[in-house]
Design a protein around this motif. Structure first.
Motif, short mmCIF file in Angstrom:
data_model
loop_
_atom_site.label_atom_id
_atom_site.label_comp_id
_atom_site.label_asym_id
_atom_site.label_seq_id
_atom_site.Cartn_x
_atom_site.Cartn_y
_atom_site.Cartn_z
N LYS A 10 0.83 -1.22 0.00
CA LYS A 10 0.00 0.00 0.00
C LYS A 10 0.86 1.26 0.00
CE LYS A 10 1.55 1.45 3.59
NZ LYS A 10 2.20 1.39 4.76
N SER A 146 4.94 -4.00 3.75
CA SER A 146 5.34 -5.41 3.57
C SER A 146 4.87 -6.27 4.74
CB SER A 146 6.86 -5.53 3.41
OG SER A 146 7.53 -5.30 4.64
N HIS A 197 4.52 -4.73 14.71
CA HIS A 197 4.52 -3.26 14.88
C HIS A 197 4.41 -2.76 16.31
CE1 HIS A 197 3.11 -1.28 10.88
NE2 HIS A 197 4.09 -2.15 10.68
N ARG A 241 14.63 1.02 8.01
CA ARG A 241 14.06 1.51 9.26
C ARG A 241 13.03 0.52 9.75
NH1 ARG A 241 10.08 0.63 8.03
NH2 ARG A 241 8.40 1.90 7.26
N1 LIG Z 1 7.88 -11.31 2.95
C1 LIG Z 1 8.20 -11.32 4.23
N2 LIG Z 1 8.73 -12.41 4.81
C2 LIG Z 1 9.02 -12.42 6.13
N3 LIG Z 1 8.88 -11.36 6.95
C3 LIG Z 1 8.37 -10.25 6.42
C4 LIG Z 1 8.00 -10.17 5.05
N4 LIG Z 1 7.53 -8.94 4.82
C5 LIG Z 1 7.61 -8.27 5.99
N5 LIG Z 1 8.10 -9.04 6.95
C6 LIG Z 1 8.34 -8.67 8.37
O1 LIG Z 1 7.94 -7.32 8.52
C7 LIG Z 1 9.10 -6.48 8.86
C8 LIG Z 1 8.97 -5.13 8.18
O2 LIG Z 1 7.82 -4.50 8.70
P1 LIG Z 1 7.74 -2.94 8.92
O3 LIG Z 1 6.39 -2.68 9.40
O4 LIG Z 1 8.89 -2.46 9.75
O5 LIG Z 1 7.93 -2.33 7.45
P2 LIG Z 1 6.86 -2.20 6.25
O6 LIG Z 1 5.63 -2.94 6.63
O7 LIG Z 1 7.54 -2.61 5.01
O8 LIG Z 1 6.60 -0.64 6.21
P3 LIG Z 1 5.32 0.21 6.78
O9 LIG Z 1 4.85 -0.49 8.01
O10 LIG Z 1 5.90 1.56 7.09
O11 LIG Z 1 4.37 0.24 5.66
C9 LIG Z 1 10.29 -7.30 8.37
O12 LIG Z 1 11.47 -6.93 9.08
C10 LIG Z 1 9.85 -8.72 8.69
O13 LIG Z 1 9.99 -9.03 10.05
#
Ligand SMILES: Nc1ncnc2c1ncn2[C@@H]1O[C@H](COP(=O)(O)OP(=O)(O)OP(=O)(O)O)[C@@H](O)[C@H]1O
Ligand SMILES: C[C@@](O)(CCO)CC(=O)[O-]
Ligand SMILES: [Mg+2]
Length: 387
Positions: A10, A146, A197, A241
């Motif tokens: 998103k 993600s 989170h 981050r």
């Molecule tokens: N495809 C994946 N496989 C395994 N773990 C994942 C995957 N995608 C996300 N994660 C988990 O989520 C963490 C990232 O989440 P984070 O909320 O910090 O970032 P984001 O979701 O990419 O950004 P935002 O929340 O700002 O939109 C990764 O470090 C991991 O622990």
């Protein structure tokens, strides 16, 4: 028995962080997905382990079912038909199971994703053997949701192979859940997001589950209908981050300066609502589009200023802002900030050659640019073409 689920990332058009404190935010699904394939072995497979394979990183984690049963002796009563939060006791048991996997130090950020996997898996399926394979088109930890896409796709796959949902197994290609199943996916995925989170607002899992463009406030979503062509350049600063830490830092600032921060959140609320009104109002001609785009650009700049007030901008984000401003384009960070991704509105009348120049300038700074389709599909599952 095997199923494949996918869930989109998103962008947040306005309102990140403030939404955690009750303000309105605007978000849209993008056409980049996380995929989860889930396979439950047959008895003849003779496989008694639970496996999580993160294919993009070629990392596999596995737990013998006997080890899971030992870690969760109360599982009989734990397996939940409706979503519940992870207790402190289970959190500790999961932490021990994750620690045993010796995640490489450089990839330690994955530990929270692996923990969310274990929590969602054992809650929905108990201590049964299975293999989940994950791939993603989204950069991890960059503001494109993600973590939510991972939790939503995983939950969808888990529920698809549980008794909780009724599906057409003969259907070819991607299919959508019914409304009540979507609600169930969203609620479970929110529990997974809490593990990653800490204190999510729920906007990311909600937009990943239902897709489209949404307005979100205090857990309630409104679907935004628009015929406005909205094109955003997404620039990934590639500065890593962590959303959990950034959300916590804004909460700490709010405790130190409650009155000032309440005013900041209230301003963000007005910005998101004004943005929604502009995007939803009918368009008569090109001039109307340009006027709307100019208003949106101004609102994005105002929102970025307030995100700076919250302390979640970053030198790399400021570099993107300066670079795009040279082309009279407006930008704001998207997601949690502190690095990660930045959005730049590309007006409809902007020539392709200017877009190419902006991208070249940004990429010469070491950033990565992409233009994703926005406001598209939410989570889907497929029983065909699984791998
Ligand atoms: N495809 C994946 N496989 C395994 N773990 C994942 C995957 N995608 C996300 N994660 C988990 O989520 C963490 C990232 O989440 P984070 O909320 O910090 O970032 P984001 O979701 O990419 O950004 P935002 O929340 O700002 O939109 C990764 O470090 C991991 O622990
Ligand atoms: C920073 C934040 O507002 C959005 C992250 O994409 C966190 C949240 O709403 O859960
Ligand atoms: Mg996240």
């Amino acid at each position: 028995m095997e199923v494949r689920a996918r869930a989109p990332g998103k962008i947040i058009l306005a309102g990140e962080h403030a939404v955690v404190h009750g303000s309105t935010a605007m978000a849209a699904a993008i056409d980049l997905y996380t995929y989860v394939s889930l396979r439950l072995p047959t008895p003849s497979d003779n496989d008694d382990t639970l496996k999580l394979y993160l294919k993009d990183m070629d990392l596999e984690f596995s737990w013998p079912v006997a080890r899971l049963e030992e870690a969760f002796p109360e599982l009989g009563s734990l397996r939940a038909s409706s979503p519940i939060s992870c207790s402190l006791e289970i959190t500790k048991a999961i932490a021990a199971l994750v620690e045993e996997q010796d995640i490489p130090e450089a990839k330690i950020g994955l530990a929270s994703g692996v923990s969310a996997f274990l929590w969602l898996y054992i809650s929905i399926h108990g201590c049964k053997p299975a293999k989940a394979t994950v791939t993603s088109e989204l950069p991890l930890g960059s503001g494109l949701g993600s973590s939510a896409a991972f939790c939503v796709a995983l939950t969808a796959a888990l529920l698809a192979l549980s008794d909780s949902v009724k599906l057409d197994f003969g259907h070819q290609g991607w299919q959508v859940f019914g409304d009540s199943e979507l609600d169930l996916v969203n609620t479970w995925a929110f529990e997974g997001e809490k593990i990653i989170h800490g204190k999510p607002s729920g906007i990311d899992n909600t937009v990943s589950t239902y897709g489209n463009m949404i307005k979100f406030k205090s857990g309630e979503l409104t679907c935004i209908k628009t015929n406005m062509p909205l094109k955003m350049l997404i620039t990934n600063t590639k500065v890593g981050r962590n959303t959990k830490a950034l959300v916590a830092s804004v909460s700490e600032r709010t405790m130190r300066h409650p009155t000032a921060m309440t005013a900041v959140f209230s301003a963000v609320d007005s910005i998101s609502n004004e943005m929604a009104t502009i995007i939803q109002s009918p368009i008569s001609d090109d001039l109307a589009i340009t006027e709307k785009e100019e208003k949106l650009e101004e609102l994005m700049e105002m929102n970025q200023g307030l995100l700076q007030c919250m302390g979640v901008s970053h030198a790399s984000i400021e570099t993107v802002l300066r670079t795009t401003l040279k082309f009279k384009l407006s930008s704001k960070l998207t997601g949690a900030g502190g690095g990660g991704c930045v959005l730049t509105l590309l007006p409809t009348l902007l020539s392709g050659s200017v877009v190419d120049k902006v991208i070249a300038d940004l990429e010469s700074c070491g950033f990565q640019c992409l233009i994703a389709g926005i406001g598209g599909k939410g989570m889907e599952i497929s029983f065909s073409g699984t791998s």
